[in-house]
Every structure is written in structure tokens, then in C-alpha cells.
Design a protein around this motif. Structure first.
Motif, PDB file in Angstrom:
ATOM      1  N   ASN A 189       1.873 -20.047   4.386  1.00  0.00           N
ATOM      2  CA  ASN A 189       0.880 -20.688   3.024  1.00  0.00           C
ATOM      3  C   ASN A 189       1.456 -20.559   2.059  1.00  0.00           C
ATOM      4  OD1 ASN A 189      -1.888 -20.324   4.903  1.00  0.00           O
ATOM      5  ND2 ASN A 189      -1.713 -18.218   4.310  1.00  0.00           N
ATOM      6  N   HIS A 241       9.147 -10.743   9.393  1.00  0.00           N
ATOM      7  CA  HIS A 241       9.605 -11.925   9.245  1.00  0.00           C
ATOM      8  C   HIS A 241      10.615 -11.828   9.773  1.00  0.00           C
ATOM      9  CE1 HIS A 241       5.749 -11.853   7.654  1.00  0.00           C
ATOM     10  NE2 HIS A 241       5.832 -10.548   6.292  1.00  0.00           N
ATOM     11  N   PRO A 285       0.662  -1.084  -0.142  1.00  0.00           N
ATOM     12  CA  PRO A 285      -0.091  -0.299  -0.042  1.00  0.00           C
ATOM     13  C   PRO A 285       1.373   1.603   0.238  1.00  0.00           C
ATOM     14  CG  PRO A 285      -1.167  -0.896   2.045  1.00  0.00           C
ATOM     15  CD  PRO A 285       0.584  -1.994   1.067  1.00  0.00           C
TER      16      PRO A 285
HETATM   17  N1  SAH Z   1       2.262  -5.714   1.477  1.00  0.00           N
HETATM   18  C1  SAH Z   1       2.250  -5.646   2.298  1.00  0.00           C
HETATM   19  C2  SAH Z   1       0.946  -5.781   2.367  1.00  0.00           C
HETATM   20  C3  SAH Z   1       0.183  -7.211   1.566  1.00  0.00           C
HETATM   21  S1  SAH Z   1       0.886  -8.519   2.203  1.00  0.00           S
HETATM   22  C4  SAH Z   1       2.755  -6.111   3.478  1.00  0.00           C
HETATM   23  O1  SAH Z   1       3.786  -6.734   3.188  1.00  0.00           O
HETATM   24  O2  SAH Z   1       2.450  -5.769   4.528  1.00  0.00           O
HETATM   25  C5  SAH Z   1       0.067  -9.159   3.764  1.00  0.00           C
HETATM   26  C6  SAH Z   1       0.298  -9.648   4.849  1.00  0.00           C
HETATM   27  O3  SAH Z   1       0.745 -11.529   4.527  1.00  0.00           O
HETATM   28  C7  SAH Z   1       1.883  -9.805   5.033  1.00  0.00           C
HETATM   29  O4  SAH Z   1       2.195  -9.759   6.585  1.00  0.00           O
HETATM   30  C8  SAH Z   1       2.090 -10.771   4.601  1.00  0.00           C
HETATM   31  O5  SAH Z   1       4.242 -10.662   5.014  1.00  0.00           O
HETATM   32  C9  SAH Z   1       2.035 -12.174   4.838  1.00  0.00           C
HETATM   33  N2  SAH Z   1       1.997 -13.175   4.010  1.00  0.00           N
HETATM   34  C10 SAH Z   1       2.262 -12.376   2.495  1.00  0.00           C
HETATM   35  N3  SAH Z   1       2.436 -13.693   2.028  1.00  0.00           N
HETATM   36  C11 SAH Z   1       2.402 -15.179   2.895  1.00  0.00           C
HETATM   37  C12 SAH Z   1       2.328 -16.898   2.883  1.00  0.00           C
HETATM   38  N4  SAH Z   1       2.487 -17.091   2.138  1.00  0.00           N
HETATM   39  N5  SAH Z   1       2.138 -16.952   4.238  1.00  0.00           N
HETATM   40  C13 SAH Z   1       0.973 -16.527   5.177  1.00  0.00           C
HETATM   41  N6  SAH Z   1       1.609 -15.028   5.170  1.00  0.00           N
HETATM   42  C14 SAH Z   1       1.808 -14.415   3.504  1.00  0.00           C
END
Ligand code: SAH
Ligand code: SF4
Length: 383
Positions: free
Chosen positions: A300, A221, A167
Motif C-alpha cells: 500500500n 518481506h 507487539p
Molecule cells: N510490527 C508488526 C505488526 C504491524 S505491521 C509487523 O511488522 O509484523 C502489520 C503488517 O503490515 C506487517 O506484515 C507489515 O509488514 C505490513 N505492512 C506494513 N506496511 C505496509 C504497506 N505499506 N503495505 C502493505 N503491508 C504493509
């Protein structure tokens, strides 16, 4: 080409109405018809003068992205795929809970950050969404749900900018959409119930604090720069020290007195006791007790990532170490697993519509609106 009124916040709509020779209170009336009542046709706006409705018909329209498909999970989660043109699609997810209804909204088609564990990141960046495409997701979902649940009151109480995209790399359109969400004449959502999630675009976090402070979630992360550089490439531009300091600065403006950190649990990568201890140290060295909450997200998986979800035991052990150090920690329940609506599974890839059609056919289509049954030419954007 007429103006799409979903592209405007209330000030923008007032400026548009002024150009038509109309007073601001007319803009407020129009804004309420659009966002509070879900009107898409000017003729339905019965308390607007006929002459104004006529002017609007020739100069404006109200158009959300077109729904391509809609799926409901066995847990009640609903996922919509919206067409945003040029072979791009975005996804929006509604998550019903006992005490709230949360909408997870996309801000971009694809994402340029390229996190290793995220399928949107693997897909690459297509383009920024415009305000109408962002607020259009809420406009559609809210009024669709009201209509099909047969209720007049608000169904969506919370919005999280956690769908596809970063965003804060689409700053102006996102902020404009947030303003519509918060506006009492729009959706009237509380700042505490609207969350922007960011991978850490430090300068824009500062601007958000000034322009439109809403709840903030930061995708962490990793507890050190070496690992975070690898998982979240944006860390090379805004390393952890800078990110932590930006979080502290944001707290001065935030509607809540804490920041949420998201931490995706990856087997053997960031989930050991050593990582947990390092995370405690990182958090405690940057603020006083309670300045953040930690949300552990079970990864996931998707095939191209080559990564695995941490075991439950590893998640529990990690959670215990950080909780014992006084950091409030929750483990996120995954929702909508069976329809690929869980975090990081949003790929919105309709380059190959036949493949999507086959996938959809295997899933349960929401019975209330057979949107997918209608031929493409007859589909519209009505909630
Ligand atoms: N770009 C922003 C918002 C979208 S992602 C961000 O990174 O914060 C929203 C959330 O989903 C983030 O915390 C991201 O790390 C998480 N996410 C992305 N891929 C994922 C996955 N495969 N499994 C679990 N969470 C995931
Ligand atoms: Fe982009 Fe967020 Fe996915 Fe990273 S996790 S690639 S920032 S959408």
C-alpha cells in the motif's frame, strides 16, 4: 488517581479486589461486567453489593482511549482513531467478512523498527501503549458494534496484532492483553483466532511460546539477509537463520501447526522470479512440507516511501513459483483502501488536527454515531 480496571487481566483484578477486602469470585463478576457486557459504570453492575460498588467508585474507573474519529469504508471496514495523549493517536480497524469479524489492534504509538515500506515505521516511535490502551481497543469496538448492530452475541471473532507498532517490543502489556482476549470470563477468543504479527524479535518469540502461545505471523518481506537488512532493519539484530530457527521452536507451542509469513510485494525490489526461488529454498531448508503459509501483501503505497506496488502479473508469477513448490500461498485482498485503513497505512498522526479534520471531512463518517460532531469536551469513552 484511581485505577483503570482495563489495565488488569483476571489475576490482576483479583489482586486489586483482594486489596479492597473482596473475594476472587467478585473479581470474576466484575471482569465479566467489564469485558462481556461492556459496562463502564459501576452502578450498572446490579448484582454487585452496593457497598462494593461504592468502594469501586472511589478507587477505580473503566476508561478506554477516547475516540477521535471513525470512518467506514465502502467495503464495510471501519477505522477508529483513538487519542492516547501527548498529540499521539493510534488506529484500530474492524474488517467484517462473511464468516468472521476481525479487529486489527495497535500495540504502540509509532514504531521503532522503521521498515522502509511502512508508514508507521516512517513516523518513528512515540511510546508503548499500556494494557488499558491495548485491550481498550477491543473493549470499545466489540461493545460499540454490538450496540449499533443490535446484537447480544460476539461480533469480533478474530484479533490480529497488526495495527501500529511492533507487539513484541511492548511485550508485557501485549501478553496481558492477550490473556484478557483468551480468558473465558473475558472475550473467550480461541488461541487460533488471535494472531501476533512480528517483524522478528527472536528472544520475545521464544518467550511468547512459553507465556501465551497464540497464532504467529512473521513479517518476512525478503529471502536473504542483504535485502532484509535494508527493508526490515531489525534483521541486523536477528538475521534470517536465527529467525527461521525461532519459528521452528515456536511451532512446538503454537496453537496451529504452521507459521504465517507475510511478504509485502514491492515492485522490482523483492518480487522477481529469482527472489521467489530464493524464498522457496529458504523455507524448504528450515522445515518439513507445510510448516508455514505465505501471505503475499500488495504494497500500500505512501509518498515518503519512494516504493511502488508490484504489478498484478508479478504477484501472480511469484505466487505460482512458490505454490508450485508446495508452499500454500495466498494474496491478501486489500480492505478499507478508501479510508487509509489498509496494512501499513496506519499513521495515526494527529499532530496537526486541522489536516486530519480536513481529511476526515472528505471521507464518509460512520452515520450511526456522530462522535466527531460532539465538541471535544463532551466526547466520552462509552461504546
Ligand atoms: N510490527 C508488526 C505488526 C504491524 S505491521 C509487523 O511488522 O509484523 C502489520 C503488517 O503490515 C506487517 O506484515 C507489515 O509488514 C505490513 N505492512 C506494513 N506496511 C505496509 C504497506 N505499506 N503495505 C502493505 N503491508 C504493509
Ligand atoms: Fe514497525 Fe511492523 Fe511497520 Fe515494521 S512493518 S515499521 S515492525 S509496524
Amino acid at each position: 488517581m484511581t485505577a483503570n480496571l482495563l489495565d488488569y487481566d483476571l489475576d490482576g483484578l483479583a489482586a486489586f479486589c483482594e486489596r479492597l477486602g473482596e473475594k476472587r469470585f467478585r473479581a470474576t463478576q466484575l471482569f465479566r461486567w467489564i469485558h462481556q457486557k461492556g459496562a463502564a459504570q459501576f452502578d450498572d453492575m446490579t448484582d454487585l453489593a452496593k457497598s462494593l460498588r461504592e468502594k469501586l467508585r472511589t478507587t477505580a474507573h473503566i476508561q478506554a482511549p477516547v475516540v477521535l474519529s471513525q470512518h467506514i469504508s465502502s467495503d464495510g471496514t471501519i477505522k477508529w482513531l483513538f487519542d492516547v495523549g501527548g498529540g499521539n493517536a493510534i488506529e484500530t480497524v474492524f474488517i467484517p467478512e462473511d464468516d468472521r469479524g476481525t479487529l486489527c489492534v495497535s500495540s504502540q504509538a509509532g514504531c521503532a523498527v522503521g521498515c522502509r515500506f511502512c508508514s508507521t515505521g516512517h513516523q518513528g516511535f512515540s511510546r508503548n501503549l499500556n494494557p488499558a490502551e491495548i485491550i481498550g481497543q477491543l473493549w470499545f469496538a466489540e461493545h460499540f458494534l454490538r450496540k449499533h448492530l443490535g446484537v447480544d452475541e460476539r461480533v469480533i471473532s478474530n484479533v490480529v496484532m497488526m495495527g501500529m507498532g511492533e507487539p513484541l517490543q511492548n511485550y508485557q502489556p501485549v501478553v496481558q492483553s492477550l490473556r484478557v482476549m483468551l480468558d473465558d470470563h473475558g472475550y473467550g477468543l480461541s488461541r487460533r483466532r488471535v494472531t501476533v504479527s512480528t517483524s522478528g524479535v527472536v528472544p520475545k518469540m521464544d518467550r511468547l511460546g512459553q507465556d501465551c502461545p497464540v497464532a504467529l505471523a512473521v513479517s518476512l518481506h525478503a529471502p536473504n539477509d542483504v535485502l532484509r537488512d535494508n527493508l526490515v532493519p531489525l534483521n541486523r539484530s536477528y538475521p534470517l537463520q536465527e529467525l527461521m530457527q525461532a519459528c521452528q521452536r515456536y511451532l512446538a507451542f503454537a496453537p496451529r501447526d504452521f507459521i504465517t509469513f507475510e511478504y509485502c510485494m514491492l515492485d522490482g525490489v523483492n518480487d522477481t522470479a529469482v527472489h521467489a526461488a530464493e524464498l522457496v529454498q529458504l523455507i524448504q531448508s528450515h522445515g518439513k512440507q507445510g510448516w508455514c503459509k505465505l501471505n503475499l501483501i500488495p504494497f500500500n503505497p505512501f509518498p515518503a516511501s519512494g516504493l511502488k506496488r508490484s504489478s498484478n502479473a508479478a504477484v501472480q508469477a511469484f505466487s505460482k513459483i512458490v505454490s508450485d513448490a508446495g508452499i500454500i500461498t495466498t494474496v491478501r485482498k486489500t480492505r478499507g483502501d478508501d479510508i487509509d485503513a489498509a496494512c501499513g497505512q496506519l499513521a495515526g498522526d494527529v499532530q496537526d488536527r486541522t489536516a486530519v479534520g480536513k481529511r476526515i471531512a472528505k471521507q464518509r463518517t460512520f452515520v450511526l454515531t456522530p462522535v466527531f460532531d460532539a465538541p471535544e469536551s463532551q466526547r466520552d469513552n462509552q461504546p
